[in-house]
Design an enzyme around this catalytic site. Structure first.
Site, PDB file in Angstrom:
ATOM      1  N   ASN A  41      25.556  22.160  29.806  1.00  0.00           N
ATOM      2  CA  ASN A  41      26.372  22.787  30.655  1.00  0.00           C
ATOM      3  C   ASN A  41      26.276  24.414  30.261  1.00  0.00           C
ATOM      4  O   ASN A  41      25.522  25.264  31.031  1.00  0.00           O
ATOM      5  CB  ASN A  41      27.935  22.290  30.735  1.00  0.00           C
ATOM      6  CG  ASN A  41      28.763  23.051  31.602  1.00  0.00           C
ATOM      7  OD1 ASN A  41      28.390  24.021  32.246  1.00  0.00           O
ATOM      8  ND2 ASN A  41      29.992  22.413  31.735  1.00  0.00           N
ATOM      9  N   ASP A  42      26.998  24.862  29.181  1.00  0.00           N
ATOM     10  CA  ASP A  42      26.810  26.195  29.028  1.00  0.00           C
ATOM     11  C   ASP A  42      25.489  26.868  28.871  1.00  0.00           C
ATOM     12  O   ASP A  42      25.028  27.914  28.979  1.00  0.00           O
ATOM     13  CB  ASP A  42      27.708  26.436  27.691  1.00  0.00           C
ATOM     14  CG  ASP A  42      29.207  26.130  27.965  1.00  0.00           C
ATOM     15  OD1 ASP A  42      29.655  26.312  29.192  1.00  0.00           O
ATOM     16  OD2 ASP A  42      29.798  25.856  26.894  1.00  0.00           O
ATOM     17  N   THR A  43      24.490  26.065  28.150  1.00  0.00           N
ATOM     18  CA  THR A  43      23.127  26.498  27.870  1.00  0.00           C
ATOM     19  C   THR A  43      22.418  26.721  28.969  1.00  0.00           C
ATOM     20  O   THR A  43      21.136  26.978  29.047  1.00  0.00           O
ATOM     21  CB  THR A  43      22.547  25.396  26.927  1.00  0.00           C
ATOM     22  OG1 THR A  43      22.582  24.076  27.393  1.00  0.00           O
ATOM     23  CG2 THR A  43      23.330  25.471  25.646  1.00  0.00           C
TER      24      THR A  43
ATOM     25  N   ALA B 271      32.458  26.393  26.025  1.00  0.00           N
ATOM     26  CA  ALA B 271      32.932  27.797  26.488  1.00  0.00           C
ATOM     27  C   ALA B 271      34.089  27.894  27.357  1.00  0.00           C
ATOM     28  O   ALA B 271      34.699  28.913  27.511  1.00  0.00           O
ATOM     29  CB  ALA B 271      31.728  28.647  27.189  1.00  0.00           C
TER      30      ALA B 271
END
Lengths: 107, 458
Positions: B384-386, B425
């Site tokens: 997701n965040d990456t 995050a």
């Protein structure tokens, strides 16, 4: 504090290098060797690197053997025994699990 | 045995350690490298057994037998998903062994030790105890013990930590000025508390940094003990590990665009009042396994971006089957591995290697990003965040500046995810609503299996 420094200074043998200085030289050089080698290790192998270097840090087992093997059978020996057990788990477990992991990268 | 001979043997052991780490620079030589490390350790320990003053072989043997049994048992039974917990635990044991050795030595020879040895004893106690308690907390967090959810940092934890750290420094000076058993063990106890406090307030997403840092500490504790005993092999091996852990800590910090102090003291990046999730996800398009199969069928190049969600769903074996199926159809498949995918440095690579996915298909972030525009389908599984393009485009985002895998630049991006819930995050991901993005809402393992079935039928 100054008194301490003065004490340290008086302990320095008049001839030859103080063991602390030799130790510091080894420490600094080894850190540089470490930096040089580790920066070349690819991210693929970072987990085995951590478990493997972890096993190496179990080298404190050497100290544990010295502490537990000395003659007295007092608290120092007990502490040493505890340290031997912990350090051995660290060494044996670390190298073995790293080996297991690296087998999977062989293909 | 002559002290010179012992020191020469220690030198040989140190050379083996260095050769061992050097072996780790390539997957092909890594197994041998690890063996070299073990040989170095064997030399160091065997030689020590012949050192002057070692007489209590019974005690040593007892310790080694018990320790080996425990070590072998956990090493053979740990799952690859649990590697972070295992490494955390081993870090802690190494740190504990170091402060115990320093303590034993101090007990034996407190009056005979010089100021430098006592200072090293104090440092060994400090670093060792912080490593032990920090590792235990990290272990409990990673193993997701239920009681860890109830453990919260105290109000004004930062102030308490700062006071405690100052107090420990004071103890350290007291110890050097007036060596006393009580002072040493009180220092160990206070450091134990500090290590626990510091780790409790660190968030789940920052765990890779913490493990790397504790790895470094366990090495430094061994080096400090080396100064206590004036033992070269301890100093060398300890500093090698200290350096290694420090580099990995930096790699992890860079990959998350976080500074080390920010991780340690729990301060978050710029908090933005970004658009709400509903706003961002207005134009999300969902898809089906059949449609994904059709897209893959006509692709010439596919990139798979795995995240920790893939490991949680135990989807890595299904992903391997999909990879093999696509390759048998002449489609080029590669994996884009973000440095913080997984829960410790390099964790994702181990998980994929365990599923027999060849490591030459696993590409680093920079390498995969340069080929993203020539990629027909990018398959994001459990990440997701990456892959959040906000890191690149939105300077007020909490993750602004974090290096990401540019999944949005592929011709089509398919995201397999259970829901639109946020990642670590805690922010919405505009990638999911992109023009060329399709969401496949399902469990990772099931979704990949469905795609394989659809591909075989189609």
């Amino acid at each position: 504090m100054f008194q301490l420094l003065a004490e340290t200074a008086t302990q320095v043998p008049t001839q030859g290098t103080h063991p602390l200085v030799v130790g510091l030289a080894i420490f600094v050089l080894a850190v540089f060797v470490g930096f040089e080698i580790i920066t070349k290790i690819p991210p693929t192998l970072h987990t085995p690197l951590m478990s493997g270097s972890n096993a190496i840090s179990g080298v404190t087992l050497v100290g544990a053997v010295l502490a537990s093997g000395a003659e007295q059978t007092d608290l120092a020996t007990m502490l040493g025994l505890l340290a031997v057990i912990m350090a051995t788990v660290n060494v044996v477990g670390g190298f073995l699990v790293t080996h297991r992991m690296l087998q999977k990268f062989r293909r | 045995m002559n002290q010179n001979l012992i020191d020469l043997a220690y030198l040989a052991a140190a050379v083996f350690f260095i050769l061992g780490l050097k072996g780790m620079t390539k997957p092909k030589t890594a197994v041998r490298g690890n063996l070299f490390g073990a040989i170095g350790m064997l030399i160091a320990v065997l030689v020590t057994l012949f050192a002057q003053g070692v007489v209590g072989y019974g005690v040593i043997l007892t310790g080694v037998v018990i320790g080996s049994a425990i070590g072998v048992y956990i090493a053979l039974n740990v799952k690859m998903e649990q590697m972070p917990e295992m490494v955390a635990l081993l870090n802690g044991l190494g740190g504990a062994a170091s402060f115990l050795v320093a303590g034993a030595e101090f007990w034996r020879a407190s009056s005979a030790q010089g100021v430098d040895a006592i200072a090293a004893t104090g440092l060994s106690g400090l670093i060792g105890a912080v490593t032990l308690s920090g590792s235990l907390i990290a272990f409990a967090k990673l193993a997701e013990f239920k009681f860890m959810k109830k453990v919260k940092p105290l109000p004004s934890q930062q102030v308490i930590n700062a006071c405690l750290a100052l107090f420990i420094l004071l103890l350290l000076f007291t110890l050097v000025a007036r060596p006393a058993q009580f002072t040493y063990w009180f220092l160990v106890l206070s450091s134990f508390a500090l290590g626990a406090f510091l780790t409790i307030s660190i968030g789940g997403a920052d765990m890779p940094v913490v493990i790397a840092l504790l790895n470094s500490y366990s090495g430094l504790a061994a080096a400090a003990t080396g100064f206590v005993l004036n033992n070269s092999v301890l100093i060398i091996a300890g500093s090698l590990v200290g350096a290694s852990g420090l580099i990995l800590t930096k790699v992890m910090c860079d990959a998350m665009n976080r500074s080390l102090p920010a991780v340690l003291f729990g301060t978050l990046g710029p908090t933005a009042d970004g658009p709400s999730a509903d706003e961002v996800y207005k134009s999300v398009k969902s898809t089906s396994a059949d449609e994904v199969a059709m897209l893959l069928e006509v692709a010439t190049r596919v990139v798979i971006v795995p995240g920790y969600g893939m490991a949680v769903a135990q989807a890595q074996h299904a992903v391997r089957d999909l990879t093999n199926l696509l390759k048998s159809k002449g489609i080029e498949v590669e994996f884009g591995i973000h440095p913080v995918a997984g829960r410790m440095p390099g964790h994702m690579n181990v998980l994929l290697a365990e599923a027999d996915i060849p490591y030459d298909l696993l590409k680093e972030m920079d390498e995969i990003n340069s080929t993203m525009e020539q990629t027909d389908v990018c398959l994001v599984i459990g990440a997701n965040d990456t892959v959040n393009p906000d890191a690149r485009t939105n300077p007020s985002s909490p993750i602004a500046g974090m290096p990401i895998i540019n999944a949005d630049k592929a011709r089509t991006c398919i995201v397999i995810k259970r829901s639109l819930s946020p990642g670590f995050a805690g922010i919405p991901n505009p990638l999911f609503a992109n023009q060329n993005s399709l969401m496949l809402f399902a469990d990772g393992k099931q979704a990949v299996a469905d795609i394989i079935t659809a591909l075989k039928e189609g």
